[in-house]
Design a protein around this motif. Sequence first.
Motif, mmCIF file in Angstrom:
data_model
loop_
_atom_site.group_PDB
_atom_site.id
_atom_site.type_symbol
_atom_site.label_atom_id
_atom_site.label_comp_id
_atom_site.label_asym_id
_atom_site.label_seq_id
_atom_site.Cartn_x
_atom_site.Cartn_y
_atom_site.Cartn_z
ATOM 1 N N ILE A 156 0.851 -1.188 0.000
ATOM 2 C CA ILE A 156 0.000 0.000 0.000
ATOM 3 C C ILE A 156 0.890 1.243 0.000
ATOM 4 C CG2 ILE A 156 -1.759 1.295 1.269
ATOM 5 C CD1 ILE A 156 -2.661 -1.401 2.470
ATOM 6 N N ALA A 157 0.634 2.125 -0.972
ATOM 7 C CA ALA A 157 1.504 3.295 -1.172
ATOM 8 C C ALA A 157 1.001 4.507 -0.414
ATOM 9 C CB ALA A 157 1.617 3.605 -2.657
ATOM 10 N N ASP A 158 0.886 4.369 0.912
ATOM 11 C CA ASP A 158 0.412 5.493 1.715
ATOM 12 C C ASP A 158 1.510 6.102 2.580
ATOM 13 O OD1 ASP A 158 0.764 3.501 3.573
ATOM 14 O OD2 ASP A 158 -1.309 3.491 4.312
ATOM 15 N N GLY A 159 2.719 5.552 2.528
ATOM 16 C CA GLY A 159 3.819 6.067 3.335
ATOM 17 C C GLY A 159 3.719 5.712 4.799
ATOM 18 N N LYS A 160 2.726 4.934 5.192
ATOM 19 C CA LYS A 160 2.521 4.595 6.602
ATOM 20 C C LYS A 160 2.506 3.085 6.846
ATOM 21 C CE LYS A 160 -0.242 8.784 7.358
ATOM 22 N NZ LYS A 160 -1.584 9.304 7.765
ATOM 23 N N THR A 161 1.911 2.349 5.934
ATOM 24 C CA THR A 161 1.795 0.902 6.079
ATOM 25 C C THR A 161 3.149 0.240 5.843
ATOM 26 O OG1 THR A 161 -0.477 0.987 5.278
ATOM 27 C CG2 THR A 161 0.610 -1.163 5.258
ATOM 28 N N LEU A 162 3.550 -0.656 6.730
ATOM 29 C CA LEU A 162 4.816 -1.353 6.561
ATOM 30 C C LEU A 162 4.623 -2.475 5.541
ATOM 31 C CD1 LEU A 162 7.741 -1.380 7.669
ATOM 32 C CD2 LEU A 162 7.010 -3.203 9.222
ATOM 33 N N ASN A 163 5.341 -2.347 4.412
ATOM 34 C CA ASN A 163 5.128 -3.243 3.273
ATOM 35 C C ASN A 163 6.238 -4.275 3.087
ATOM 36 O OD1 ASN A 163 2.677 -2.014 1.975
ATOM 37 N ND2 ASN A 163 4.031 -0.218 1.962
ATOM 38 N N THR A 164 7.045 -4.530 4.112
ATOM 39 C CA THR A 164 8.197 -5.413 3.959
ATOM 40 C C THR A 164 7.789 -6.774 3.411
ATOM 41 O OG1 THR A 164 9.128 -4.334 5.920
ATOM 42 C CG2 THR A 164 10.240 -6.323 5.106
ATOM 43 N N LYS A 165 6.796 -7.414 4.003
ATOM 44 C CA LYS A 165 6.391 -8.761 3.587
ATOM 45 C C LYS A 165 5.813 -8.763 2.177
ATOM 46 C CE LYS A 165 5.556 -10.556 8.250
ATOM 47 N NZ LYS A 165 4.550 -11.134 9.201
ATOM 48 N N ALA A 166 5.031 -7.758 1.841
ATOM 49 C CA ALA A 166 4.422 -7.705 0.513
ATOM 50 C C ALA A 166 5.489 -7.534 -0.573
ATOM 51 C CB ALA A 166 3.408 -6.564 0.449
ATOM 52 N N ILE A 167 6.441 -6.650 -0.339
ATOM 53 C CA ILE A 167 7.504 -6.422 -1.330
ATOM 54 C C ILE A 167 8.355 -7.671 -1.471
ATOM 55 C CG2 ILE A 167 9.580 -5.078 -1.844
ATOM 56 C CD1 ILE A 167 8.214 -2.715 -0.354
ATOM 57 N N GLN A 168 8.660 -8.324 -0.344
ATOM 58 C CA GLN A 168 9.472 -9.543 -0.409
ATOM 59 C C GLN A 168 8.740 -10.652 -1.155
ATOM 60 O OE1 GLN A 168 12.805 -9.533 0.859
ATOM 61 N NE2 GLN A 168 12.767 -11.219 -0.598
ATOM 62 N N LYS A 169 7.426 -10.723 -1.000
ATOM 63 C CA LYS A 169 6.649 -11.719 -1.739
ATOM 64 C C LYS A 169 6.773 -11.508 -3.249
ATOM 65 C CE LYS A 169 3.058 -12.815 1.675
ATOM 66 N NZ LYS A 169 1.600 -12.690 2.004
ATOM 67 N N ALA A 170 6.738 -10.250 -3.664
ATOM 68 C CA ALA A 170 6.866 -9.945 -5.096
ATOM 69 C C ALA A 170 8.256 -10.333 -5.596
ATOM 70 C CB ALA A 170 6.604 -8.463 -5.331
ATOM 71 N N ILE A 171 9.297 -10.036 -4.810
ATOM 72 C CA ILE A 171 10.663 -10.399 -5.190
ATOM 73 C C ILE A 171 10.804 -11.918 -5.268
ATOM 74 C CG2 ILE A 171 13.073 -10.382 -4.420
ATOM 75 C CD1 ILE A 171 12.493 -7.620 -3.181
ATOM 76 N N ASP A 172 10.280 -12.624 -4.272
ATOM 77 C CA ASP A 172 10.385 -14.078 -4.240
ATOM 78 C C ASP A 172 9.660 -14.718 -5.418
ATOM 79 O OD1 ASP A 172 11.825 -13.777 -1.922
ATOM 80 O OD2 ASP A 172 10.174 -14.345 -0.582
ATOM 81 N N ALA A 173 8.505 -14.158 -5.774
ATOM 82 C CA ALA A 173 7.756 -14.690 -6.914
ATOM 83 C C ALA A 173 8.532 -14.512 -8.215
ATOM 84 C CB ALA A 173 6.396 -14.002 -7.003
ATOM 85 N N ALA A 174 9.143 -13.336 -8.386
ATOM 86 C CA ALA A 174 9.942 -13.096 -9.593
ATOM 87 C C ALA A 174 11.144 -14.037 -9.647
ATOM 88 C CB ALA A 174 10.398 -11.640 -9.625
ATOM 89 N N ALA A 175 11.826 -14.220 -8.509
ATOM 90 C CA ALA A 175 12.991 -15.103 -8.472
ATOM 91 C C ALA A 175 12.604 -16.549 -8.748
ATOM 92 C CB ALA A 175 13.685 -14.989 -7.117
ATOM 93 N N LYS A 176 11.468 -16.988 -8.216
ATOM 94 C CA LYS A 176 10.993 -18.362 -8.417
ATOM 95 C C LYS A 176 10.717 -18.641 -9.880
ATOM 96 C CE LYS A 176 7.516 -21.638 -6.757
ATOM 97 N NZ LYS A 176 6.332 -21.820 -5.879
ATOM 98 N N ASN A 177 10.312 -17.609 -10.634
ATOM 99 C CA ASN A 177 9.995 -17.753 -12.050
ATOM 100 C C ASN A 177 11.152 -17.305 -12.947
ATOM 101 O OD1 ASN A 177 7.028 -18.646 -12.316
ATOM 102 N ND2 ASN A 177 6.976 -17.071 -10.728
ATOM 103 N N LYS A 178 12.387 -17.472 -12.429
ATOM 104 C CA LYS A 178 13.616 -17.206 -13.175
ATOM 105 C C LYS A 178 13.798 -15.740 -13.542
ATOM 106 C CE LYS A 178 13.868 -21.879 -14.995
ATOM 107 N NZ LYS A 178 13.999 -22.753 -16.197
ATOM 108 N N GLY A 179 13.259 -14.868 -12.711
ATOM 109 C CA GLY A 179 13.545 -13.449 -12.854
ATOM 110 C C GLY A 179 12.398 -12.628 -13.378
ATOM 111 N N GLY A 180 12.510 -11.315 -13.154
ATOM 112 C CA GLY A 180 11.492 -10.389 -13.618
ATOM 113 C C GLY A 180 11.647 -9.032 -12.959
ATOM 114 N N ARG A 181 10.743 -8.118 -13.333
ATOM 115 C CA ARG A 181 10.776 -6.763 -12.780
ATOM 116 C C ARG A 181 9.747 -6.637 -11.671
ATOM 117 N NH1 ARG A 181 10.483 -1.912 -16.845
ATOM 118 N NH2 ARG A 181 8.307 -2.607 -16.897
ATOM 119 N N VAL A 182 10.233 -6.237 -10.502
ATOM 120 C CA VAL A 182 9.339 -5.904 -9.393
ATOM 121 C C VAL A 182 9.105 -4.403 -9.453
ATOM 122 C CG1 VAL A 182 9.118 -5.821 -6.892
ATOM 123 C CG2 VAL A 182 10.099 -7.851 -8.008
ATOM 124 N N ILE A 183 7.866 -4.023 -9.718
ATOM 125 C CA ILE A 183 7.570 -2.630 -10.067
ATOM 126 C C ILE A 183 6.934 -1.880 -8.908
ATOM 127 C CG2 ILE A 183 6.220 -1.138 -11.591
ATOM 128 C CD1 ILE A 183 6.620 -3.117 -13.797
#
Length: 520
Positions: free
Chosen positions: A43-70
């Motif tokens: 969530i792009a509100d500057g207040k919600t801690l997004n560590t787990k959500a961002i890491q999930k996106a990175i992990d998904a990209a890595a699992k599928n042999k790479g990609g852009r986390v936007i």
Amino acid sequence: MKIYNKQILRGCFVLVFLLQLSFHQEVYAFKKKDYLVTAYGAIADGKTLNTKAIQKAIDAAAKNKGGRVIFSKGKFLSGSIILKNGVELFFEEGAILLGSINPDDYPKYNEIRAFIVAYEAKNIAINGKGIIDGQGRELALAIDSLHHTGVRIDPKYNYRRMRPEDGRGKLISFVKCDSITMINITLKNSPGWVQCFNQCSNIVIDSMKVESRAYWNNDGIDVDGCENVRITNCNVNAADDGICIKSESPGMQNNNIYIANCTIRSSANAVKFGTGSYGSFKNITIENIKVFDTFRSAVAIESVDGAEIENITVRDITAVNTGNAILIRLGHRNGDKPGYIKNVSIKNLKAQIPFGRPDIDYDMRGPEVDYFHNPFPASIAGIPGYLIENVTLENIEIVYPGKASKGMAYHPLSRLKDVKENINGYPEFSMFGELPSWGFYVRHVNGIEMKNIKLILEKEDFRPAFVFDDVKNLTMKAIDVPSDKNNQIIFKDVSSSNLDTESLKRKIEPEQNKFELPAR
């Protein structure tokens, strides 16, 4: 002919490296798939801690042999995240990744503490026109407060400077990674070093902006034991060294590094080798650098922990309002024996040195020296028995402020032996205390050519322009110093010199009964 062939071979090697990297990036780009962090709950509100959500996106990209986390437009708050194989963090214009100000949100990963971490990763990137803002001052002050309230004690707390050392971490730390690309991104406000590349290879950094004056030790770019590195077209404003090549552990090697077309402002040094200097620094080119409002040296090349430094080319440097133009220092702070510095070329450098401190308008100013002194000259200094070798200075113009006073810190030429060696001291241009020259101080050097050197004084200075002490194989050609003074060049224990006496005849008059100019 040998030098010419070596330059051709080195150029071919760099070209092949770039072609390979370009091919790799094209193939990598073809396979990319996009992973929006908002699709994983960020969530792009500057207040919600997004560590787990961002890491999930990175992990998904890595699992599928790479990609852009936007990261789309907005402010994404996060703690430490781990970048993995084949993943690019891509920031759209207006996207901001904010660092949490809670130190508990930065656990160590493989002994690394940073906002963005990568360890033994390949084909990783951080690109786009967005911003990564570590909120470093707020985080550092939170750590400071926790220490003083006894909640989280820092065993390394620096009471002299009233700042925490442990737990601050870096904005970006990549360790033992291969094929790294960072383009266009803006990095801001780190709690410690902004970015550090440790034992990495094949790095391309281009058109990056670093704006980090948040707290102490905000080095702009640190390269530590890396090979095949290109840093180009960057703008660095850092509360510590601007671009710093390090070797923090024995056996580490910095090799084939190219730094060009950068603008640097620093409350320490602009471009620096060291201070950590245990390994080697070889085949490094630095060119087209603009330096301004920088507290210490525009160029500092230092081996004090046993490092081998050789084949260094520095050219086309402009430094305005900078504390010192050039420092080349071989010392012995750590290690079994001193290292060496040889084959250094510095050409086409212009610098203007102010009388007062050049970083006076900085909010994080460098520490003052604790003794009276007149303005310092550029210094090239080894130690007894270990001489810096084969230095070329060509097309150098430095404007000095003058205004030296004998009443401030008089060091007569009859006592050159009393200039302290400071063999194990921290390397800085001020490390020798008051120096007996205003332009260049050169000691313990074998093989130095100074050609087309112009030194300008804005005000009177009672000291000579040059002092050479324990110097062998000195060549001076086309030296331009103020002609209204005598005794501008002083020798002590200088042998095998070759002087352009036609250009120097009005400017050299050795003091009688003190130092004699060797026969040409």
